[in-house]
Design an enzyme around this catalytic site. Sequence first.
Site, mmCIF file in Angstrom:
data_model
loop_
_atom_site.group_PDB
_atom_site.id
_atom_site.type_symbol
_atom_site.label_atom_id
_atom_site.label_comp_id
_atom_site.label_asym_id
_atom_site.label_seq_id
_atom_site.Cartn_x
_atom_site.Cartn_y
_atom_site.Cartn_z
ATOM 1 N N ASP A 62 0.834 -1.025 0.091
ATOM 2 C CA ASP A 62 -0.287 0.033 0.037
ATOM 3 C C ASP A 62 0.710 1.389 0.052
ATOM 4 O O ASP A 62 2.050 1.133 0.290
ATOM 5 C CB ASP A 62 -0.860 -0.016 1.228
ATOM 6 C CG ASP A 62 -2.201 0.441 1.184
ATOM 7 O OD1 ASP A 62 -2.415 1.582 0.067
ATOM 8 O OD2 ASP A 62 -3.289 0.259 1.618
ATOM 9 N N ASP A 64 -11.114 2.002 -2.801
ATOM 10 C CA ASP A 64 -11.439 1.862 -1.506
ATOM 11 C C ASP A 64 -12.995 1.882 -1.544
ATOM 12 O O ASP A 64 -13.566 1.609 -0.542
ATOM 13 C CB ASP A 64 -10.846 3.034 -0.485
ATOM 14 C CG ASP A 64 -9.583 2.539 0.162
ATOM 15 O OD1 ASP A 64 -8.849 1.395 -0.270
ATOM 16 O OD2 ASP A 64 -8.815 3.415 0.514
HETATM 17 C C1 GLA Z 1 -5.751 1.773 2.133
HETATM 18 C C2 GLA Z 1 -6.114 0.586 1.413
HETATM 19 C C3 GLA Z 1 -7.267 -0.026 2.150
HETATM 20 C C4 GLA Z 1 -6.552 -0.573 3.325
HETATM 21 C C5 GLA Z 1 -6.093 0.675 4.238
HETATM 22 C C6 GLA Z 1 -5.467 0.364 5.428
HETATM 23 O O1 GLA Z 1 -6.647 2.867 2.313
HETATM 24 O O2 GLA Z 1 -6.666 1.248 0.054
HETATM 25 O O3 GLA Z 1 -7.511 -1.142 1.471
HETATM 26 O O4 GLA Z 1 -5.543 -1.571 3.139
HETATM 27 O O5 GLA Z 1 -5.195 1.295 3.223
HETATM 28 O O6 GLA Z 1 -5.117 1.460 6.092
#
Ligand code: GLA
Length: 730
Positions: free
Chosen positions: A478, A548
């Site tokens: 990420d 997300d």
């Molecule tokens: C990002 C990702 C999510 C999750 C969060 C965790 O927003 O896109 O899927 O993994 O971080 O903090």
Amino acid sequence: MDIRYIEENRLFVLETENTSYIMGIVDEEGFLGHFYYGDRIDPRDSSYVLNLIEPEYTPGTNGRDRSSFLDRFPFEYSGSNVGDYRNDSINITDHNGNGSVLLCYDSHEIFKGKKKLEGLPAAFGNENDTMSLEITLIDKIIGLKAVLSYSIFDGLDVIARSVRLENTSDYPIMLNKVMSMTMDMDNENYQLLTLYGSWARERMMDFRPIGYGDTLVESFRGESSHQFQPFMALVRNGDSQDTGKTYGFSFIYSGNFQAGVCRSQFDSLRLYMGICEKNFRWKLEKGKCFQAPEVILNYSPCGLGKMTRTFHDLFRNHLIRSPYKDKERPILINNWEATYFNFDSEKLLAIAKEAKKSGIEMLVMDDGWFGERNDDNSSLGDWYVNENKLKGGLKKLVDDINEIGLRFGIWMEPEMISPKSRLYEEHPDWAIQVEGRVPCRSRNQLVLDLTRQEVFEYVYDRIKDVLSSANIEYLKWDMNRQLTDLGSLWLDSDRKGELSHRYMLAVYDLQERLVTDFPDLLLENCSGGGARFDAGMLYYSPQIWCSDDTDAIERLKIQEGTALVFPLSTMGAHVSDCPNHTVGRTTPFNTRGDVALSGTFGYELDITGISRKDREAIKEQVENYHKFSDIYRNGDYYRLASYQRNHEFDAWMVVSKDKKRALLTCVQVVAAPNGKKRVLKLDGLDKNMDYRIADSNMRILGSTLKSAGLQIDMPAGDYQSKLIYLSSEE
Ligand code: GLA
């Protein structure tokens, strides 16, 4: 496919299956002109296109009209500050502080195969399926060479273009701007299509007219970004899937970019794509090279549909390297929306046990397992296990999950540092920052200066330690904030402008090491959802988290924009719980399943807390996935209706390469009373095969389904979906 140099007319001709790309050297000075890109021209007429440009090429001897020549000539790669006032391909400052550059033909080479781009992701090919041309241009006054590279691929109507600069002078040359490609062409009333967005609504389609001057999209946020995608297309017939000339461009790069078109006083267009000139400076030392990233040019004579399918084939066959690209991906369940930071081993094991019963194959433990991370305010950089949450440690948890019969995956955000962390206490200078200025926090975190070797090594060692500590088969990498305060406490002042590009090169280097050391790892890239969903990252990971926003209806738009360029097999898509955590909408469970099925497919919910009916539905969805995932992964994608534009109804179809099987997905977002019947003209089927439609006894010829269409009867209500399987075999 073929690449030829025609000595007589000093022409370069690149021929893909259906397109020609023609350049030529003109005048004694050796200007390299771009004369044609489009439908294939008979080789006998290649030189004819020369006559369509300017009648007289005499700038070498006709000083009076030199500037009018230079300002009109369709340069293949323009210079700057020498008489061409259009947006330049390159901009420099030499050691005398001057900024003039004019690049003229020096030499060329045609060869089979394709060279790698040092340190950068790029399309690949071998001697049997790829051919390349390198044209070297030179500015003898300042001692700068530009090697323009072109590669073509068997059976695909694309050209990969990039530029390598070499300083042959005795002094450094400051590069202020380096476009990977520019292309001059006639304006034929095109519209510009780009993809824009924001967090949780990435890659929306935007069509706009091309006015005089510049029309562009860009990112100078240190990543390709939520806001714009490094892609653009010139389209003649708007969003038509099957008519109208369409020129698509995709940048194989994940950092800052600019992509646009400049319409000149003479109504010609200059298209450009490259690293964004904002936040870019590169000091090119004597004898050194600078490699600019690659652009894929994709011409379709018949609308967006063919452009899309060509991009999909190119990326699947010549960009994604992961061994997973041709394999069915494990159906995973991710605990992010199920628990957020609030979990422990017991909770994860409970999820795993229930998931196993439904046929789910992998558990992915998301954010919150390390340091003291109970919310997003701390611990990034402290990649040691929080044993209060994972009692007995990571290995014990992974073993227990494996024991249940599930594989295990993990989340990390390696590029970041929380000011509240052990790492920051020890190394506050490791964060990207401008000396003396408090750096701007985003999600309460800072970005590590990966351009610094010790930081780079620390990060890689932590990733390696974590992955080697247990049987971890998947990594979600990420990156949850964009870059600001572009400073580095170790780069020299005349190199600080290199930070953004160096940062990207370091990320690529980290991921290259990772996939080399862990060849069987399934890597999924992610950036606050889909802020680094680009062709560059696909070189390292076969899939990227799309957004997300897991709401099935919002996903229709997000996935349409994503699939415009990228194969379905790359789109991270999960079924989540309702009301949806981002938009609060409640949709039927099967709609969520049908929409996620078009991506990598998985779950992101607390399976122990959902209704028995939904749990039962998972079994059916899992079955569908096993039955159909090869079609989605390898097939040809056809967009049939767009909710993004009609605001009611979405439909797309994927047809297997042998055309024997197809899957049609329809989603009725808004139910309409007493409406007209819905008939979809199905594209991509073999006109001579007859297809059995879903579970009915109907068998209809592909040609009839294209001409007369298929009537779709949707269940009543909003947010309803239907998956229709067509097979010529059953
Ligand atoms: C990002 C990702 C999510 C999750 C969060 C965790 O927003 O896109 O899927 O993994 O971080 O903090």
